[in-house]
Design a protein around this motif. Sequence first.
Motif, PDB file in Angstrom:
ATOM      1  N   VAL A  26       0.843  -1.203   0.000  1.00 35.00           N
ATOM      2  CA  VAL A  26       0.000   0.000   0.000  1.00 35.00           C
ATOM      3  C   VAL A  26       0.877   1.252   0.000  1.00 35.00           C
ATOM      4  N   MET A  27       1.924   1.251   0.831  1.00 35.83           N
ATOM      5  CA  MET A  27       2.824   2.405   0.897  1.00 35.83           C
ATOM      6  C   MET A  27       3.533   2.636  -0.430  1.00 35.83           C
ATOM      7  N   VAL A  28       4.065   1.575  -1.019  1.00 36.17           N
ATOM      8  CA  VAL A  28       4.787   1.702  -2.294  1.00 36.17           C
ATOM      9  C   VAL A  28       3.853   2.247  -3.362  1.00 36.17           C
ATOM     10  N   SER A  29       2.664   1.704  -3.420  1.00 36.10           N
ATOM     11  CA  SER A  29       1.700   2.159  -4.423  1.00 36.10           C
ATOM     12  C   SER A  29       1.366   3.647  -4.245  1.00 36.10           C
ATOM     13  N   SER A  30       1.031   4.055  -3.040  1.00 35.74           N
ATOM     14  CA  SER A  30       0.653   5.459  -2.825  1.00 35.74           C
ATOM     15  C   SER A  30       1.837   6.401  -3.047  1.00 35.74           C
ATOM     16  N   MET A  31       3.039   5.984  -2.640  1.00 39.07           N
ATOM     17  CA  MET A  31       4.224   6.829  -2.852  1.00 39.07           C
ATOM     18  C   MET A  31       4.523   6.990  -4.343  1.00 39.07           C
ATOM     19  N   ASN A  32       4.421   5.900  -5.089  1.00 35.60           N
ATOM     20  CA  ASN A  32       4.717   5.962  -6.521  1.00 35.60           C
ATOM     21  C   ASN A  32       3.664   6.764  -7.278  1.00 35.60           C
ATOM     22  N   VAL A  33       2.401   6.630  -6.891  1.00 33.28           N
ATOM     23  CA  VAL A  33       1.337   7.425  -7.527  1.00 33.28           C
ATOM     24  C   VAL A  33       1.613   8.912  -7.308  1.00 33.28           C
ATOM     25  N   ALA A  34       1.988   9.276  -6.081  1.00 33.60           N
ATOM     26  CA  ALA A  34       2.281  10.679  -5.775  1.00 33.60           C
ATOM     27  C   ALA A  34       3.536  11.154  -6.510  1.00 33.60           C
ATOM     28  N   ALA A  35       4.598  10.354  -6.509  1.00 33.94           N
ATOM     29  CA  ALA A  35       5.859  10.759  -7.132  1.00 33.94           C
ATOM     30  C   ALA A  35       5.713  10.923  -8.643  1.00 33.94           C
ATOM     31  N   LEU A  36       4.873  10.094  -9.248  1.00 35.63           N
ATOM     32  CA  LEU A  36       4.694  10.144 -10.702  1.00 35.63           C
ATOM     33  C   LEU A  36       3.532  11.034 -11.112  1.00 35.63           C
TER      34      LEU A  36
ATOM     35  N   LEU B  81       0.231  10.620 -10.972  1.00 34.92           N
ATOM     36  CA  LEU B  81      -0.661   9.857 -11.828  1.00 34.92           C
ATOM     37  C   LEU B  81      -2.119  10.199 -11.576  1.00 34.92           C
ATOM     38  N   SER B  82      -2.924  10.045 -12.617  1.00 38.51           N
ATOM     39  CA  SER B  82      -4.365  10.221 -12.481  1.00 38.51           C
ATOM     40  C   SER B  82      -4.944   8.983 -11.806  1.00 38.51           C
ATOM     41  N   ALA B  83      -6.205   9.059 -11.384  1.00 36.24           N
ATOM     42  CA  ALA B  83      -6.850   7.929 -10.707  1.00 36.24           C
ATOM     43  C   ALA B  83      -6.864   6.692 -11.606  1.00 36.24           C
ATOM     44  N   GLY B  84      -7.104   6.861 -12.882  1.00 35.68           N
ATOM     45  CA  GLY B  84      -7.124   5.732 -13.817  1.00 35.68           C
ATOM     46  C   GLY B  84      -5.758   5.086 -13.945  1.00 35.68           C
ATOM     47  N   GLN B  85      -4.737   5.899 -14.060  1.00 30.96           N
ATOM     48  CA  GLN B  85      -3.376   5.365 -14.167  1.00 30.96           C
ATOM     49  C   GLN B  85      -2.957   4.688 -12.871  1.00 30.96           C
ATOM     50  N   ALA B  86      -3.410   5.219 -11.741  1.00 27.42           N
ATOM     51  CA  ALA B  86      -3.039   4.651 -10.445  1.00 27.42           C
ATOM     52  C   ALA B  86      -3.548   3.221 -10.308  1.00 27.42           C
ATOM     53  N   ARG B  87      -4.714   2.932 -10.877  1.00 26.91           N
ATOM     54  CA  ARG B  87      -5.256   1.572 -10.796  1.00 26.91           C
ATOM     55  C   ARG B  87      -4.410   0.584 -11.594  1.00 26.91           C
TER      56      ARG B  87
ATOM     57  N   PRO C 265      17.699  11.526 -11.426  1.00 23.81           N
ATOM     58  CA  PRO C 265      18.211  10.821 -10.246  1.00 23.81           C
ATOM     59  C   PRO C 265      17.476  11.191  -8.960  1.00 23.81           C
ATOM     60  N   THR C 266      16.576  12.176  -9.007  1.00 23.64           N
ATOM     61  CA  THR C 266      15.837  12.571  -7.807  1.00 23.64           C
ATOM     62  C   THR C 266      14.396  12.051  -7.819  1.00 23.64           C
ATOM     63  N   LEU C 267      14.011  11.278  -8.841  1.00 22.00           N
ATOM     64  CA  LEU C 267      12.660  10.728  -8.908  1.00 22.00           C
ATOM     65  C   LEU C 267      12.469   9.769  -7.733  1.00 22.00           C
ATOM     66  N   ASP C 268      11.552  10.096  -6.864  1.00 22.54           N
ATOM     67  CA  ASP C 268      11.401   9.395  -5.583  1.00 22.54           C
ATOM     68  C   ASP C 268      10.383   8.253  -5.684  1.00 22.54           C
ATOM     69  N   ILE C 269      10.695   7.254  -6.509  1.00 23.52           N
ATOM     70  CA  ILE C 269       9.834   6.082  -6.632  1.00 23.52           C
ATOM     71  C   ILE C 269      10.509   4.876  -5.979  1.00 23.52           C
TER      72      ILE C 269
END
Length: 146
Positions: free
Chosen positions: A62-72, A74-80, A95-99
């Motif tokens: 859950v944490m990885v998913s929410s962090m990556n959605v925020a860092a990238l 993403l729209s709700a559709g892409q997040a799914r 090099p600073t992309l926080d995924i």
Amino acid sequence: SGSVTEAAAAATAANLQQPSTDSDPSASVELSKGEDARYDRYGRLGLVLHYRKTTILRKLLVMVSSMNVAALDLSAGQARALSSVQLTEHQRKDPTLDIITGFVVMDKKTRILIVEGLRDKALQTIIQELNLEDIKSSKHCKVLYH
């Protein structure tokens, strides 16, 4: 068998100790005098869990998913469909992309999870939020990170 799982855990622990040398040398960024960002910027976390021990696994996913959605951003559709999102050329070179990236290896008894990310950002947040520093390694859970 148990020996395969133990060997995999030992190999994982050994690999976590070694910095990745697969990165592009031209992407090297000086952090300070003598520090090479290829080795100091990123960290890895390894979890060796009993197959039925899913609480940490679920929280981590859950944490990885929410962090990556925020860092990238993403729209709700892409997040799914996060696993099918492809990074742009600009994102791959940043090099600073926080995924957080990683993988899971399983057998009938054990799950081995490896995640990698910016050491002092998302990865540190995961370690703190899941209280991984306080988890004592046991027969059912081993925590390895650097």
